[in-house]
Structure formats: C-alpha cells, structure tokens
Design a protein around this motif. Structure first.
Motif, PDB file in Angstrom:
ATOM      1  N   SER A 142       0.837  -1.209   0.000  1.00 39.29           N
ATOM      2  CA  SER A 142       0.000   0.000   0.000  1.00 39.29           C
ATOM      3  C   SER A 142       0.863   1.247   0.000  1.00 39.29           C
ATOM      4  CB  SER A 142      -0.896   0.039   1.218  1.00 39.29           C
ATOM      5  OG  SER A 142      -1.277  -1.228   1.557  1.00 39.29           O
ATOM      6  N   THR A 177       0.630   4.202  -2.841  1.00 41.92           N
ATOM      7  CA  THR A 177       0.191   5.567  -2.536  1.00 41.92           C
ATOM      8  C   THR A 177       1.369   6.525  -2.419  1.00 41.92           C
ATOM      9  OG1 THR A 177       0.241   5.100  -0.192  1.00 41.92           O
ATOM     10  CG2 THR A 177      -1.847   4.810  -1.302  1.00 41.92           C
ATOM     11  N   ALA A 217     -11.347  -1.401  -3.023  1.00 49.70           N
ATOM     12  CA  ALA A 217     -10.105  -1.063  -3.726  1.00 49.70           C
ATOM     13  C   ALA A 217     -10.187  -1.298  -5.220  1.00 49.70           C
ATOM     14  CB  ALA A 217      -8.951  -1.883  -3.139  1.00 49.70           C
ATOM     15  N   ILE A 267      -1.493   5.616   6.523  1.00 45.68           N
ATOM     16  CA  ILE A 267      -0.831   4.315   6.685  1.00 45.68           C
ATOM     17  C   ILE A 267       0.013   4.308   7.953  1.00 45.68           C
ATOM     18  CG2 ILE A 267       0.791   2.709   5.621  1.00 45.68           C
ATOM     19  CD1 ILE A 267      -0.179   3.618   2.933  1.00 45.68           C
ATOM     20  N   LEU A 297      -6.536  -0.744   4.696  1.00 46.89           N
ATOM     21  CA  LEU A 297      -5.683  -0.389   3.562  1.00 46.89           C
ATOM     22  C   LEU A 297      -6.502  -0.218   2.297  1.00 46.89           C
ATOM     23  CD1 LEU A 297      -2.648  -2.632   4.402  1.00 46.89           C
ATOM     24  CD2 LEU A 297      -2.724  -0.161   4.423  1.00 46.89           C
ATOM     25  N   ILE A 303      -6.443   3.131   0.042  1.00 52.46           N
ATOM     26  CA  ILE A 303      -6.130   3.146  -1.398  1.00 52.46           C
ATOM     27  C   ILE A 303      -7.281   3.773  -2.174  1.00 52.46           C
ATOM     28  CG2 ILE A 303      -5.864   1.618  -3.389  1.00 52.46           C
ATOM     29  CD1 ILE A 303      -4.072  -0.090  -1.669  1.00 52.46           C
TER      30      ILE A 303
END
Lengths: 184, 103
Positions: free
Chosen positions: A77, A81, A167, B30, B80, B84
């Motif tokens: 992740s 990002t 996602a 995060i 997560l 995202i």
C-alpha cells in the motif's frame, strides 16, 4: 539452572530492544517505507516473546500472518500511494506534543497500576509445565470456542470481500485517472 | 520462569504507548495503521503473559490471542483498501486533508 535463567533474561533484553526500538522507529521515522520495515523488526521481537512464553503455535501464527501477510500488505500500500509522501515531508502533525504528553501520562498510569496490583500467579508446579498442545488448541477452537471462531471466520470473509469492493477500480475512477494523466 | 509477570506487562504497556503516539501524531493514514498494529501486538503480549503466569492450564489466553490476530488481519485488509480508495479519489493519504465529513 542459574545459567538458564541468566540466558532467559539476556534473550528477554535483546527482544525488548528489538520490539521497543523497532516500535520507536515505526512512529518517528520520516520515511514511511523505513517505518514499515521497522514494524517487521518489532513484530519479529514479539515472535521471540511468544517463544520465550512457551506459546510456540502463536509464534508461528504471528510469523506467518503478521510478518508474512500484514507487513507485506502495508508495504504494497505504501508503494501504491507514494509520490505525494516524499521522505522530506514532515510526517507528524501540529498536535504531536499534546499526543506525546497524553501518551506519557497514559503510560505512567498503566505502570503505576500494574506494579501496585497483586496478580494471582499460579503455583510453581503449574508454572513449570504450561502444557497446551496444538491438538488441544485445535479441539478448543471447534469445541467450546466454536461460535467465536466461526464469527471470526465470517468477519474475515466480509472484510476481504469489502476490501476487494473498496479497492477495485470502477469505470468512474478510471475516467478521472485518464483526466489526471492528460492534465499532467 | 526467570522473567516475572510485571516485566512482561511493562514491556507491553510501553509498546502500547508507542503505538498510541503513532496513531495520534502521524499525518499519513498508513502511519496511523502502523500504530494500530503496534497496539494490537501489545494487547496480545498481555494476553499470552496472563495465560502463562495465571492460568497456564487453560486455553483461553492463546485462543483469544489467535482471535486478536484474526481481527488484526481483517482490520489491515479493510483499512488499507479504504486508504487506497481514498488516495484514488483525493490523491492524498494525509488524514488532515481527508476532511469531507468534518463539520
């Protein structure tokens, strides 16, 4: 016996340095990628704790799920990002000193409470032989703990399906992606 | 067992405090999740330490630790995915800037 005890304390100190040092790096590192790698170090220290506490099965579970799966997921992740989060950027918010104060006070309260408490420690005979075989654990999971176990399974399934739905790239998002790409 | 229960609880409390600081002070979403993982681990150390020192013949401590690890896996996956998804829409993962629901 004395050597064994000294060895246990030595291992405990090493593991504590790993766990808490890694933890401090996780919350203070400017580069988020380094923070995630420090998390792996910290989790490895916890694996050692479980071994030291005679919970072998949990050590393996921790190794497989935390280090093998969750850390890798987090690393992916971060890579997905990235871009905006360059290492030079300040990673803590303006309230960090209030946070530090609150955390310090919480820690002090916890320490005072747990050192004053008299714990009902089991007798020596029981402490020497913490006999929980993996087969017993498995029987407990389908016997007395069957319902919580099934609920956790359903929860995991729901979370994973939800993660995929959240996602997934929809048509809409792809459109905005293309626009963003062309304007750059 | 050379290490008394209080030491284990102290280490777990320290790890919990570190994780809490991470959750409260990180700007990156995060980073906040990393702090939550540390706190869950601290809780797990406590569970296993209590099992080892107070009820070594019972299974409860270890079974609960397994449940906590399962919850942590679900939390990481869902969290997560949300991050995202938010990054895709807003091009940012800084929690200060994700303020759509702020009044």
């Amino acid at each position: 016996m004395a050597i064994e005890q000294a060895l246990q304390i030595f291992v405990f100190v090493i593991l504590t340095l790993m766990t808490l040092g890694g933890g401090l790096a996780v919350v203070t590192s400017r580069n988020l990628f380094h923070a995630a790698l420090s998390l792996i170090l910290s989790l490895a220290g916890v694996v050692g704790y479980y071994v030291l506490l005679d919970a072998g099965f949990l050590a393996i579970v921790q190794l497989l799920i935390y280090i093998g799966a969750i850390s890798i997921l987090i690393l992916f992740s971060i890579m997905l990002t990235r871009g905006l989060m360059t290492p030079r950027q300040v990673q803590r918010n303006e309230q960090w000193w209030i946070a530090a104060l609150v955390v310090f006070l919480t820690f002090v309260v916890l320490i005072v409470a747990l050192w004053q408490m008299v714990w009902p420690i089991a007798d020596d005979e029981a402490l020497r032989t913490p006999n929980v075989a993996i087969s017993q654990l498995g029987e407990a999971l389908v016997g007395p703990y069957a319902i919580p176990f099934e609920i956790i399974s359903v929860l995991l399934l729901v979370a994973l399906v939800g993660a995929i739905v959240l996602a997934r790239e929809t048509e809409n998002n792809q459109g905005s992606h293309a626009e963003a790409g062309s304007s750059e | 067992m050379a290490i008394p229960l209080s030491w284990w609880l102290t280490v777990a409390a320290a790890l919990f405090a570190i994780g809490l600081y991470g959750v409260l002070s990180r700007r990156n979403a995060i980073g906040v999740l990393l702090g939550i993982e540390l706190m869950l681990n601290a809780a797990n150390i406590n569970l296993v330490a209590f099992w080892r020192f107070i009820t070594p013949q019972a299974l409860t401590g270890q079974v609960f630790a397994i449940f906590v690890i399962g919850i942590a896996a679900a939390e990481a996956a869902a969290g997560l995915a949300i991050i995202i998804s938010a990054y895709r829409r807003r091009r940012t993962v800084v929690v200060d800037e994700l303020d759509t629901m702020r009044w």
